[in-house]
Design a protein around this motif. Structure first.
Motif: not given
Length: 115
Positions: A4-12, A41-42
């Motif tokens: 989840x954290x990796x996906x969040x950072x990649x999207x950012x 994501x939401x």
């Protein structure tokens, strides 16, 4: 949790790169990009399926091309709810949503192969 954290950072990171490429999109800080990625994501989990359901006839008639409009509206909605994240117009949102998808897909593939 780590995925989840990796996906969040990649999207950012994808949003920041997109803001650098498309002049109609501005993101002030990395914190705004992280908040935008979380809201993205939401929106993709809650709002986008409802929009797809309600616009199903238009999507079928356009042979799926109307999904680009749905993606642009979701991207625009993220910019509306995120402080320090601005999208100037519909076409900026359209090209931004396409570019974020391409960049985040590439980066996700890169990080999946790296680990």
């Amino acid at each position: 949790m780590m995925q989840f954290i990796v996906t969040l950072i990649v999207t950012a990171i994808s949003m920041i790169v997109t803001a650098r490429i498309i002049p109609g999109i501005t993101i002030s800080t990395f914190q705004a990009a992280l908040i935008g990625a979380f809201i993205f994501g939401l929106v993709n989990a809650i709002v986008k399926p409802l929009l797809i359901l309600f616009t199903l006839p238009a999507t079928i008639l356009s042979l799926g091309l109307f999904l680009f409009v749905v993606n642009a509206l979701c991207f625009w909605l993220v910019a509306y709810f995120t402080p320090d994240f601005k999208v100037n117009g519909f076409f900026d949102a359209l090209f931004g949503s396409i570019l974020v998808s391409l960049i985040s897909g590439f980066l996700s593939n890169f990080f999946d192969k790296a680990s």
